[in-house]
Design an enzyme around this catalytic site. Structure first.
Site, PDB file in Angstrom:
ATOM      1  N   ARG A 270       0.803  -1.218   0.000  1.00 27.61           N
ATOM      2  CA  ARG A 270       0.000   0.000   0.000  1.00 27.61           C
ATOM      3  C   ARG A 270       0.831   1.260   0.000  1.00 27.61           C
ATOM      4  O   ARG A 270       0.574   2.166  -0.791  1.00 27.61           O
ATOM      5  CB  ARG A 270      -0.931   0.055   1.202  1.00 27.61           C
ATOM      6  CG  ARG A 270      -0.801  -1.098   2.147  1.00 27.61           C
ATOM      7  CD  ARG A 270      -1.615  -0.861   3.366  1.00 27.61           C
ATOM      8  NE  ARG A 270      -2.783  -1.727   3.369  1.00 27.61           N
ATOM      9  CZ  ARG A 270      -3.984  -1.333   3.678  1.00 27.61           C
ATOM     10  NH1 ARG A 270      -4.207  -0.093   3.999  1.00 27.61           N
ATOM     11  NH2 ARG A 270      -4.978  -2.180   3.661  1.00 27.61           N
ATOM     12  N   THR A 271       1.794   1.336   0.897  1.00 28.71           N
ATOM     13  CA  THR A 271       2.546   2.587   0.985  1.00 28.71           C
ATOM     14  C   THR A 271       3.306   2.844  -0.313  1.00 28.71           C
ATOM     15  O   THR A 271       3.325   3.957  -0.832  1.00 28.71           O
ATOM     16  CB  THR A 271       3.513   2.541   2.180  1.00 28.71           C
ATOM     17  OG1 THR A 271       2.773   2.188   3.341  1.00 28.71           O
ATOM     18  CG2 THR A 271       4.164   3.880   2.406  1.00 28.71           C
TER      19      THR A 271
ATOM     20  N   LYS B 227      23.349  -7.079   4.537  1.00 28.79           N
ATOM     21  CA  LYS B 227      23.450  -5.909   5.385  1.00 28.79           C
ATOM     22  C   LYS B 227      24.890  -5.435   5.416  1.00 28.79           C
ATOM     23  O   LYS B 227      25.802  -6.160   5.101  1.00 28.79           O
ATOM     24  CB  LYS B 227      22.987  -6.239   6.807  1.00 28.79           C
ATOM     25  CG  LYS B 227      21.504  -6.428   6.887  1.00 28.79           C
ATOM     26  CD  LYS B 227      21.117  -6.777   8.303  1.00 28.79           C
ATOM     27  CE  LYS B 227      19.668  -7.184   8.340  1.00 28.79           C
ATOM     28  NZ  LYS B 227      19.328  -7.753   9.630  1.00 28.79           N
TER      29      LYS B 227
ATOM     30  N   ARG C  90      11.885   3.030   2.614  1.00 30.93           N
ATOM     31  CA  ARG C  90      11.432   2.297   3.804  1.00 30.93           C
ATOM     32  C   ARG C  90      12.532   1.320   4.184  1.00 30.93           C
ATOM     33  O   ARG C  90      13.096   0.640   3.326  1.00 30.93           O
ATOM     34  CB  ARG C  90      10.138   1.539   3.518  1.00 30.93           C
ATOM     35  CG  ARG C  90       9.788   0.574   4.651  1.00 30.93           C
ATOM     36  CD  ARG C  90       8.405   0.021   4.544  1.00 30.93           C
ATOM     37  NE  ARG C  90       7.417   1.040   4.867  1.00 30.93           N
ATOM     38  CZ  ARG C  90       6.123   0.761   5.042  1.00 30.93           C
ATOM     39  NH1 ARG C  90       5.677  -0.472   4.913  1.00 30.93           N
ATOM     40  NH2 ARG C  90       5.278   1.723   5.334  1.00 30.93           N
TER      41      ARG C  90
ATOM     42  N   HIS D 287       7.068   7.130  10.723  1.00 30.82           N
ATOM     43  CA  HIS D 287       6.404   6.952   9.435  1.00 30.82           C
ATOM     44  C   HIS D 287       5.636   8.260   9.221  1.00 30.82           C
ATOM     45  O   HIS D 287       4.421   8.314   9.386  1.00 30.82           O
ATOM     46  CB  HIS D 287       5.461   5.739   9.509  1.00 30.82           C
ATOM     47  CG  HIS D 287       4.868   5.337   8.204  1.00 30.82           C
ATOM     48  ND1 HIS D 287       5.092   6.024   7.028  1.00 30.82           N
ATOM     49  CD2 HIS D 287       4.044   4.313   7.879  1.00 30.82           C
ATOM     50  CE1 HIS D 287       4.432   5.422   6.043  1.00 30.82           C
ATOM     51  NE2 HIS D 287       3.784   4.389   6.541  1.00 30.82           N
TER      52      HIS D 287
END
Lengths: 423, 315
Positions: free
Chosen positions: B65-66, B93, B115, B143
């Site tokens: 969604r975002t 990482k 994000r 957020h």
């Protein structure tokens, strides 16, 4: 016979309480006379305006040797050390391989002698591979020069193993050093627990983890008669817990990392990974309590807790970055800042980095007395300087002091009568 | 909004946290968002403010969604959008994170929407790039566009923020939404109550602007003008934070009976995705009090506003 004559110094010896103007004569690597000295010398040092004290004895240094030489070697650490006034270093056993047998203890001792400017003393691993399961050959390693035994950054989790190991260590009359922690509470933590960590969305290292671990270690020390060095106390209440144990007669010694006297959790600021250490920077109340305890003579050793980490371990999101701070070059200044602030006398600031830790590991230096090794520093207690990472001598530059204004600077370092550093 | 003698300028390079914004900043963004929302409702295309600009969507954490919301917002303003969903597992990482940022930066985008699963991760990346960075969620930290869209939804449905009683209930501890929305609402004068089980309610929430905290949902919801339910983030529960889902629903689930304790015109919100039957009854989620789909709608409008304000900026 080589003779070095130092004159016009402010002589400081925390062991004897000496604080007066005078000179010092070094002959063949040893202190031969103190006070009103004169005569011919091969080397003459005019120490006007400077303090002369024993070199620093640092009970907690990590290098990367063996196994992590890209972080730091004994040689590079020693270069940083002498510029910070540290002349004797105890190096931690958490290396690769772990220093858990006689040959490795000898390896460290020999490498230290061959490559390091400072005196190097190995601390032995308390358990094999630091796994916390089987005790190491404590007595044999002690015989080869290990000055105390520790499980390093990862204290023994299994209480039964620790109890047996401490009982055994007590029978060998060796000191055990343990960082107070409880993994079940702290395993996921990355900074001091509390409102700040919650707001930043970081998992906390709760103080209870230190208190529970500490209480456990003290109770076992009491039960077994083991000499215990509590490694890097960070909270006010830990000091209370230790006072209570001392009142009961437990033989317990305490170290505090110099950076814990200087920083609190707010210094973590915007996720500054150079301020990520374990134990973490705590609250201002805790910092103040540590300083008060130091002034009251309750802290036996101030350590650099030098833990070099390369950029690739620090240039990460806070949660993923490595713990650890480079500290060899700032330990004395961190104390002299407190002297400047009139929180400590010069002698009280020097004691936990000279005579007191030297006594704990049973070495003769750390004092100004005729016949002792001439490990000496000349420093200007008022000289201001600006700590900049790029100017540090350690191979890894992960200093939380970066960008800080400091007070007090080492100008001259002598080990065994030889000048090893001059600013 | 203008005050005689004062001029206001939105003077930020990035949007990383609500903590970086003032009340005026937030109101400015909301006003602008409102214009975009009205245009969309009226079927008008907004001005192509981002024409010839490139927006990169860099998502280190899965999000449908975002990411879509940002993509639609950017496209509506005429930008070229490059989506880079990077599953956490495929990126090793380490330095790679910063390397990725530097690589993308070399391609000269006008904005990067990021994000990341680590708190502070987006900030770290923002230091390494020249263009605007918009935080689309960093770990359990912030957020900000969610905080803004929640605030906008409330302002539109209630006509104001000042003096409203807002109750946020659920997994506060692991919620970047709670941290963002609470602060945004607080800055605009709402009275926010945070509610959740003791294991999921951290200390010190007054620093994020919460007026009070409680473990008693019935008490928290009393007289509330807005009730916001948070997702019980199962994937973050690594142990015994809670005994069971049904016990959670019993104490912290939003039911008709509970909602009756709130103000008679109370609205219900949820940042999604919902766990129906765990934190909220389906009938409420789909009922007339729910403004959950409006939140999604406002999400696009807020992101249009933020992109318009930031894309192409070099402060």
């Amino acid at each position: 016979m080589s003779r070095t004559l130092i004159t016009n110094a402010r002589l400081l010896c925390p062991a004897s309480g000496l604080d007066e103007m005078g000179g010092l004569l070094v002959e063949d690597g040893k202190i031969s006379a103190i006070g009103d000295v004169s005569g011919a010398a091969d080397t003459l040092i005019d120490a006007s305006g400077l303090c002369l004290s024993p070199g620093l004895v640092d009970l907690r240094v990590k290098t990367g040797e063996p196994g992590g030489e890209q972080r730091e070697t004994l040689e590079t650490a020693s270069r940083a050390a002498v510029s910070g006034g540290v002349t004797s270093m105890v190096v931690m056993p958490d290396t690769e391989p772990v220093i858990d047998d006689v040959a490795l203890v000898q390896f460290i001792t020999n490498r230290g002698r061959e490559t390091s400017k400072t005196r190097i003393y190995p601390a032995g691993a308390l358990t094999m591979g630091l796994q916390g399961k089987a005790m190491s050959e404590i007595s044999l390693m002690q015989g080869s020069g290990a000055v105390f035994f520790t499980n390093g950054d990862w204290p023994v989790e299994d209480t039964s193993v620790l109890r047996r190991t401490m009982a055994y260590a007590a029978s060998c009359d060796v000191m055990v050093s343990s960082r107070a922690d409880t993994y079940a509470l702290s395993a996921k933590g990355v900074m001091n627990s509390g409102a700040r960590a919650a707001r930043m969305g970081l998992s906390g290292l709760p103080r209870e983890a230190e208190w529970i671990g500490l209480s456990r270690d003290l109770l076992l020390a009491e039960a077994t008669g083991c000499r215990l060095l509590v490694d890097q106390v960070s909270t006010a209440r830990s000091l209370d817990i230790i006072r209570e144990a001392r009142d009961r007669g437990v033989e317990v010694y305490v170290s505090v990392a110099a950076h814990h006297l200087f920083f609190n959790e707010t210094d973590v600021g915007d996720y500054l990974t150079y301020c990520k250490v374990n134990p973490p920077f705590r609250n201002e109340d805790d910092r103040q309590a540590l300083i008060d305890a130091l002034a009251a003579g309750e802290i036996d050793a101030i350590v650099s807790a030098h833990d070099p980490q390369p950029p690739e371990e620090k240039r990460l999101p806070f949660g993923e970055a490595a713990f650890g701070a480079a500290g060899l070059e700032t330990v004395l200044s961190a104390l002299l800042v407190l002297v400047q602030d009139e929180r400590l006398s010069l002698l009280d600031a020097l004691r936990p980095v000279t005579s007191s830790p030297a006594k704990l590991i049973g070495v003769p230096q750390g004092r100004l007395a005729a016949g002792l090794p001439a490990d000496l520093i000349l420093f200007d207690p008022d000289k201001p300087w600006h700590c900049e990472r790029e100017n540090l001598l350690s191979r890894s530059l992960n200093s939380p002091f970066d960008g800080r204004r400091m007070v007090g600077r080492v100008m001259h370092t002598i080990i065994g009568g030889e000048t090893v550093f001059q600013r | 909004m203008s005050i005689p003698g004062y001029s206001y300028k939105f003077d930020h390079k990035h949007l990383l946290s609500i903590e970086d914004l003032s009340r005026l900043d937030i109101e400015h963004i909301l006003d602008l968002s409102e214009e975009f929302a009205e245009a969309t409702r009226a079927g008008r295309r907004p001005e192509p403010h981002l024409k010839d600009m490139t927006v990169i969507n860099l998502f280190f954490e899965n999000s449908t969604r975002t990411m879509s919301s940002f993509e639609i917002a950017a496209r509506r303003l005429g930008a070229d959008v490059v989506a880079m969903p990077i599953a956490q597992s495929s990126v090793k990482k380490g330095e790679t994170l910063i390397d990725t940022a530097m690589t993308l930066n070399a391609m000269s985008p006008d904005a990067i929407v990021i994000r990341h699963s680590a708190s502070g991760g987006v900030k770290l990346l923002s230091r390494k790039v020249d263009c605007a960075v918009i935080n689309a969620g960093d770990g359990t930290h912030q957020h900000p566009t969610q905080g803004l869209l929640d605030t906008l939804t409330i302002r539109r449905t209630k006509g104001r923020i000042e003096g409203l009683k807002v109750t946020i209930c659920g997994d506060i501890m692991h919620s970047r939404v709670a941290r963002s929305t609470t602060l945004a609402l607080h800055l605009l004068g709402a009275e926010v109550t945070l509610c959740g089980p003791a294991t999921l309610l951290p200390s010190g929430t007054e620093h994020w602007g919460a007026a009070r905290t409680t473990h008693d949902f019935d008490d928290a919801i009393e007289g509330a003008d807005v009730v916001m339910m948070l997702r019980l983030q199962m994937e973050r529960m690594n142990g015994a934070y809670l005994p069971s889902q049904r016990e959670y629903f019993r104490n912290f689930g939003l039911t008709k009976e509970r909602l009756a304790r709130a103000a008679s015109d109370a609205t219900v919100m949820h940042p999604g995705p919902m766990n129906r039957g765990i934190e909220i009854e389906s009938a409420i989620a789909d009922g007339e009090r729910s403004v959950i789909t409006q939140q999604v709608e406002m999400g696009v409008a807020v992101r249009e506003a933020v992109l318009k304000l930031l894309a192409g900026r070099r402060v």
